[in-house]
Design a protein around this motif. Structure first.
Motif, mmCIF file in Angstrom:
data_model
loop_
_atom_site.group_PDB
_atom_site.id
_atom_site.type_symbol
_atom_site.label_atom_id
_atom_site.label_comp_id
_atom_site.label_asym_id
_atom_site.label_seq_id
_atom_site.Cartn_x
_atom_site.Cartn_y
_atom_site.Cartn_z
ATOM 1 N N THR A 5 0.836 -1.212 0.000
ATOM 2 C CA THR A 5 0.000 0.000 0.000
ATOM 3 C C THR A 5 0.867 1.257 0.000
ATOM 4 O OG1 THR A 5 -1.740 -1.186 1.174
ATOM 5 C CG2 THR A 5 -1.829 1.219 1.229
ATOM 6 N N ASP A 6 1.912 1.265 0.828
ATOM 7 C CA ASP A 6 2.843 2.399 0.859
ATOM 8 C C ASP A 6 3.515 2.572 -0.499
ATOM 9 O OD1 ASP A 6 2.372 2.757 3.613
ATOM 10 O OD2 ASP A 6 4.042 1.455 4.154
ATOM 11 N N PHE A 7 3.944 1.460 -1.069
ATOM 12 C CA PHE A 7 4.641 1.487 -2.358
ATOM 13 C C PHE A 7 3.767 2.114 -3.440
ATOM 14 C CE2 PHE A 7 5.815 -0.413 -6.427
ATOM 15 C CZ PHE A 7 7.177 -0.166 -6.465
ATOM 16 N N GLU A 8 2.501 1.726 -3.477
ATOM 17 C CA GLU A 8 1.596 2.231 -4.510
ATOM 18 C C GLU A 8 1.382 3.740 -4.419
ATOM 19 O OE1 GLU A 8 0.459 0.813 -7.228
ATOM 20 O OE2 GLU A 8 1.540 -1.003 -6.682
ATOM 21 N N LYS A 9 1.605 4.317 -3.265
ATOM 22 C CA LYS A 9 1.434 5.761 -3.077
ATOM 23 C C LYS A 9 2.644 6.568 -3.560
ATOM 24 C CE LYS A 9 -1.570 5.146 0.917
ATOM 25 N NZ LYS A 9 -1.667 5.276 2.381
ATOM 26 N N LEU A 10 3.758 5.905 -3.802
ATOM 27 C CA LEU A 10 4.980 6.605 -4.227
ATOM 28 C C LEU A 10 4.873 7.085 -5.669
ATOM 29 C CD1 LEU A 10 7.735 4.152 -2.889
ATOM 30 C CD2 LEU A 10 7.050 6.336 -1.885
ATOM 31 N N PRO A 11 5.546 8.185 -5.998
ATOM 32 C CA PRO A 11 5.651 8.583 -7.410
ATOM 33 C C PRO A 11 6.531 7.579 -8.158
ATOM 34 C CG PRO A 11 6.881 10.107 -6.000
ATOM 35 C CD PRO A 11 6.196 9.139 -5.095
ATOM 36 N N ARG A 12 6.386 7.533 -9.460
ATOM 37 C CA ARG A 12 7.094 6.557 -10.307
ATOM 38 C C ARG A 12 8.606 6.541 -10.049
ATOM 39 N NH1 ARG A 12 5.980 4.343 -15.727
ATOM 40 N NH2 ARG A 12 3.934 5.174 -15.290
ATOM 41 N N GLU A 13 9.233 7.694 -9.976
ATOM 42 C CA GLU A 13 10.685 7.753 -9.788
ATOM 43 C C GLU A 13 11.104 7.078 -8.477
ATOM 44 O OE1 GLU A 13 13.935 11.189 -8.922
ATOM 45 O OE2 GLU A 13 12.574 11.553 -10.598
ATOM 46 N N LYS A 14 10.344 7.308 -7.414
ATOM 47 C CA LYS A 14 10.679 6.699 -6.123
ATOM 48 C C LYS A 14 10.384 5.203 -6.120
ATOM 49 C CE LYS A 14 10.672 10.753 -3.267
ATOM 50 N NZ LYS A 14 10.323 11.343 -1.989
ATOM 51 N N LYS A 15 9.359 4.794 -6.870
ATOM 52 C CA LYS A 15 9.105 3.353 -7.009
ATOM 53 C C LYS A 15 10.307 2.675 -7.651
ATOM 54 C CE LYS A 15 4.066 3.238 -7.408
ATOM 55 N NZ LYS A 15 2.940 2.915 -8.299
ATOM 56 N N CYS A 16 10.805 3.257 -8.733
ATOM 57 C CA CYS A 16 11.972 2.679 -9.424
ATOM 58 C C CYS A 16 13.171 2.594 -8.486
ATOM 59 C CB CYS A 16 12.337 3.509 -10.649
ATOM 60 S SG CYS A 16 11.192 3.341 -12.019
ATOM 61 N N LYS A 17 13.441 3.672 -7.793
ATOM 62 C CA LYS A 17 14.582 3.702 -6.873
ATOM 63 C C LYS A 17 14.434 2.633 -5.788
ATOM 64 C CE LYS A 17 17.379 6.836 -4.096
ATOM 65 N NZ LYS A 17 17.572 8.211 -3.638
ATOM 66 N N TYR A 18 13.226 2.495 -5.251
ATOM 67 C CA TYR A 18 12.989 1.491 -4.216
ATOM 68 C C TYR A 18 13.260 0.081 -4.757
ATOM 69 C CZ TYR A 18 10.848 -1.318 -0.612
ATOM 70 O OH TYR A 18 10.642 -2.257 0.366
ATOM 71 N N VAL A 19 12.734 -0.208 -5.937
ATOM 72 C CA VAL A 19 12.922 -1.540 -6.524
ATOM 73 C C VAL A 19 14.399 -1.813 -6.765
ATOM 74 C CG1 VAL A 19 12.487 -2.967 -8.570
ATOM 75 C CG2 VAL A 19 10.623 -1.683 -7.518
ATOM 76 N N TRP A 20 15.120 -0.878 -7.346
ATOM 77 C CA TRP A 20 16.543 -1.092 -7.657
ATOM 78 C C TRP A 20 17.351 -1.332 -6.382
ATOM 79 C CZ3 TRP A 20 14.561 -1.859 -11.825
ATOM 80 C CH2 TRP A 20 14.231 -0.952 -12.818
ATOM 81 N N ASN A 21 16.990 -0.641 -5.290
ATOM 82 C CA ASN A 21 17.779 -0.707 -4.059
ATOM 83 C C ASN A 21 17.308 -1.731 -3.034
ATOM 84 O OD1 ASN A 21 19.643 1.389 -4.733
ATOM 85 N ND2 ASN A 21 18.038 2.867 -4.326
ATOM 86 N N ARG A 22 16.052 -2.120 -3.084
ATOM 87 C CA ARG A 22 15.499 -2.924 -1.989
ATOM 88 C C ARG A 22 14.883 -4.257 -2.399
ATOM 89 N NH1 ARG A 22 15.595 -0.399 3.252
ATOM 90 N NH2 ARG A 22 16.452 1.647 2.842
ATOM 91 N N CYS A 23 14.763 -4.520 -3.686
ATOM 92 C CA CYS A 23 14.076 -5.735 -4.127
ATOM 93 C C CYS A 23 15.030 -6.666 -4.862
ATOM 94 C CB CYS A 23 12.912 -5.380 -5.046
ATOM 95 S SG CYS A 23 11.624 -4.408 -4.236
ATOM 96 N N ASN A 24 14.666 -7.935 -4.879
ATOM 97 C CA ASN A 24 15.424 -8.948 -5.612
ATOM 98 C C ASN A 24 14.706 -9.280 -6.905
ATOM 99 O OD1 ASN A 24 17.468 -9.465 -3.613
ATOM 100 N ND2 ASN A 24 15.854 -10.401 -2.399
ATOM 101 N N PHE A 25 15.477 -9.320 -7.990
ATOM 102 C CA PHE A 25 14.922 -9.715 -9.285
ATOM 103 C C PHE A 25 14.587 -11.203 -9.243
ATOM 104 C CE2 PHE A 25 15.688 -11.748 -13.370
ATOM 105 C CZ PHE A 25 14.745 -11.090 -14.141
ATOM 106 N N LEU A 26 13.394 -11.572 -9.773
ATOM 107 C CA LEU A 26 12.983 -12.974 -9.776
ATOM 108 C C LEU A 26 12.836 -13.570 -11.164
ATOM 109 C CD1 LEU A 26 10.208 -12.954 -7.012
ATOM 110 C CD2 LEU A 26 12.624 -13.588 -6.780
ATOM 111 N N ALA A 27 12.202 -12.837 -12.081
ATOM 112 C CA ALA A 27 11.895 -13.427 -13.388
ATOM 113 C C ALA A 27 11.509 -12.351 -14.387
ATOM 114 C CB ALA A 27 10.748 -14.426 -13.243
ATOM 115 N N THR A 28 11.467 -12.769 -15.653
ATOM 116 C CA THR A 28 11.011 -11.908 -16.742
ATOM 117 C C THR A 28 9.985 -12.660 -17.562
ATOM 118 O OG1 THR A 28 13.111 -10.735 -16.919
ATOM 119 C CG2 THR A 28 11.715 -10.700 -18.854
ATOM 120 N N ARG A 29 8.986 -11.956 -18.027
ATOM 121 C CA ARG A 29 8.035 -12.504 -18.994
ATOM 122 C C ARG A 29 7.736 -11.404 -20.011
ATOM 123 N NH1 ARG A 29 2.416 -11.316 -18.137
ATOM 124 N NH2 ARG A 29 2.065 -10.116 -16.230
#
Length: 92
Positions: A10-34
């Motif tokens: 819910t917090d993530f969805e409230k972020l602007p696009r740029e901050k979402k990208c930054k969060y994913v690059w810094n805090r998430c693990n890549f799992l797969a591509t489709r």
């Protein structure tokens, strides 16, 4: 933010696009591509996970833009990624 500074979906969805990208690059693990195609567009969809929720980033390489970024917790939404998994059967 969620407890102890951990981001929730819910917090993530409230972020602007740029901050979402930054969060994913810094805090998430890549799992797969489709890949997803419709009549006019083709997207490469990368799946990430932060330990609490999943994030999909929809990228269109032809026009070099991110079409969408969204988070989810429902594991049924992972089904499209299962199509890309191929397991070989080994016989002894």
């Amino acid at each position: 933010m969620g407890g102890r500074g951990t981001m929730t979906s819910t917090d993530f969805e409230k972020l602007p696009r740029e901050k979402k990208c930054k969060y994913v690059w810094n805090r998430c693990n890549f799992l797969a591509t489709r890949f997803h195609h419709d009549q006019q567009r083709r997207f490469r969809i990368n799946l990430y996970h932060n330990g609490r929720f999943f994030v999909e980033i929809w990228y269109n390489s032809k026009y070099d833009y991110i079409g969408d970024i969204f988070s989810f917790t429902d594991t049924k939404l992972l089904d499209p990624y299962l199509e890309g998994i191929r397991l070989k059967t080994y016989q002894e």
